[in-house]
Scaffold this motif. Structure first.
Motif, mmCIF file in Angstrom:
data_model
loop_
_atom_site.group_PDB
_atom_site.id
_atom_site.type_symbol
_atom_site.label_atom_id
_atom_site.label_comp_id
_atom_site.label_asym_id
_atom_site.label_seq_id
_atom_site.Cartn_x
_atom_site.Cartn_y
_atom_site.Cartn_z
ATOM 1 N N VAL A 79 0.843 -1.203 0.000
ATOM 2 C CA VAL A 79 0.000 0.000 0.000
ATOM 3 C C VAL A 79 0.881 1.257 0.000
ATOM 4 O O VAL A 79 0.624 2.223 -0.728
ATOM 5 N N ALA A 80 1.944 1.229 0.802
ATOM 6 C CA ALA A 80 2.815 2.400 0.927
ATOM 7 C C ALA A 80 3.648 2.639 -0.321
ATOM 8 O O ALA A 80 3.882 3.786 -0.705
ATOM 9 N N GLU A 81 4.094 1.562 -0.969
ATOM 10 C CA GLU A 81 5.069 1.702 -2.049
ATOM 11 C C GLU A 81 4.496 1.614 -3.458
ATOM 12 O O GLU A 81 5.191 1.942 -4.422
ATOM 13 N N ILE A 82 3.257 1.166 -3.600
ATOM 14 C CA ILE A 82 2.657 1.041 -4.931
ATOM 15 C C ILE A 82 1.445 1.974 -5.001
ATOM 16 O O ILE A 82 0.355 1.640 -4.535
ATOM 17 N N PRO A 83 1.641 3.163 -5.564
ATOM 18 C CA PRO A 83 0.550 4.157 -5.571
ATOM 19 C C PRO A 83 -0.720 3.674 -6.262
ATOM 20 O O PRO A 83 -1.809 4.147 -5.937
ATOM 21 N N ARG A 84 -0.613 2.732 -7.194
ATOM 22 C CA ARG A 84 -1.795 2.255 -7.916
ATOM 23 C C ARG A 84 -2.676 1.333 -7.073
ATOM 24 O O ARG A 84 -3.812 1.058 -7.456
ATOM 25 N N VAL A 85 -2.187 0.832 -5.937
ATOM 26 C CA VAL A 85 -3.035 0.010 -5.067
ATOM 27 C C VAL A 85 -4.151 0.901 -4.525
ATOM 28 O O VAL A 85 -3.904 1.855 -3.789
ATOM 29 N N ALA A 86 -5.383 0.600 -4.929
ATOM 30 C CA ALA A 86 -6.527 1.439 -4.573
ATOM 31 C C ALA A 86 -7.385 0.837 -3.470
ATOM 32 O O ALA A 86 -8.165 1.552 -2.840
ATOM 33 N N CYS A 87 -7.267 -0.478 -3.247
ATOM 34 C CA CYS A 87 -8.030 -1.128 -2.189
ATOM 35 C C CYS A 87 -7.431 -2.502 -1.934
ATOM 36 O O CYS A 87 -6.662 -3.016 -2.742
ATOM 37 N N ILE A 88 -7.799 -3.064 -0.798
ATOM 38 C CA ILE A 88 -7.407 -4.425 -0.442
ATOM 39 C C ILE A 88 -8.679 -5.253 -0.321
ATOM 40 O O ILE A 88 -9.623 -4.853 0.363
ATOM 41 N N LYS A 89 -8.683 -6.403 -0.983
ATOM 42 C CA LYS A 89 -9.780 -7.361 -0.826
ATOM 43 C C LYS A 89 -9.284 -8.418 0.148
ATOM 44 O O LYS A 89 -8.428 -9.232 -0.179
ATOM 45 N N ALA A 90 -9.809 -8.380 1.362
ATOM 46 C CA ALA A 90 -9.318 -9.215 2.455
ATOM 47 C C ALA A 90 -10.041 -10.551 2.469
ATOM 48 O O ALA A 90 -11.201 -10.640 2.869
ATOM 49 N N GLU A 91 -9.331 -11.607 2.038
ATOM 50 C CA GLU A 91 -9.933 -12.932 1.977
ATOM 51 C C GLU A 91 -9.050 -13.998 2.625
ATOM 52 O O GLU A 91 -9.192 -15.176 2.335
ATOM 53 N N ALA A 92 -8.167 -13.574 3.513
ATOM 54 C CA ALA A 92 -7.357 -14.529 4.264
ATOM 55 C C ALA A 92 -8.013 -14.720 5.620
ATOM 56 O O ALA A 92 -8.312 -13.760 6.323
#
Length: 196
Positions: free
Chosen positions: A28-41
């Motif tokens: 999240v911090a290093e990849i500006p294109r990450v817009a959301c996290i889909k939490a499935e763990a």
């Protein structure tokens, strides 16, 4: 190198990759294109809480506890997947909403809005009412979900591509009985709950 937003999907059951909270926060911090996290763990509530805490806990709908570091100051939505099976538990721990294939998205939207507005009992009532359908639909494969999409008028046919199997008659009968039990005689092509 892509120019579109990235949904960072954390689903070790399908990817066989275990991404810990520190790695997700670093991405999240290093990849500006990450817009959301889909939490499935799983267990998803605890991981969502740790992600929220690591990002500063500023966006979620519930209280967050957990640990993590690396992305404070940059927050992205954390969305619930897994067919919404753990939906209310995830919302309570900081999920911002849902990104999943449940055939009644208006139910998930109503749950999210109620939880964000502090109407926990309303959100829980929706969850407990629809949970049998959520669990039934979440069985492996796409047959049940495609049949629900067909019943709702969203697709014309419920056929599942090989090697998957199309819904069998006995399962379709169970699904029909479950729908009658949960939504009564409501027309499935229309929303089953009002979203305020």
């Amino acid at each position: 190198g892509i120019g579109i937003p990235i949904c960072l999907q954390d689903h070790p059951a399908s990817t066989q990759v275990d991404m810990g909270v520190p790695l997700l926060l670093r991405m999240v911090a290093e990849i500006p294109r990450v817009a959301c996290i889909k939490a499935e763990a799983t267990p998803s509530p605890q991981k969502i809480a740790a992600l929220r805490a690591g990002m500063g806990a500023g966006m979620g709908t519930g209280t967050s506890t957990g640990s993590g570091s690396g992305s404070r100051g940059r927050q992205v939505p954390v969305l619930t997947g897994l067919g919404a099976v753990y939906g209310m538990f995830d919302l309570e721990r900081g999920s911002d909403g849902f990104m999943t294939g449940f055939a009644f998205p208006e139910v998930l939207l109503a749950m999210t809005r109620a939880a964000k507005a502090g109407r926990a009992e309303e959100a829980w009532a929706l969850y407990t009412r629809y949970l049998p359908l959520i669990v039934f639909e979440a069985q492996p494969g796409l047959a049940i979900r495609k049949e629900l999409y067909r019943l709702r008028g969203w697709i014309a046919h419920n056929r599942v591509r090989h090697p998957g199997a199309t819904i069998d008659a006995a399962t379709a009968t169970q699904l029909g009985a479950l729908l009658r039990r949960i939504v009564g005689e409501a027309e499935p092509t229309r929303p089953v709950v009002a979203v305020r």
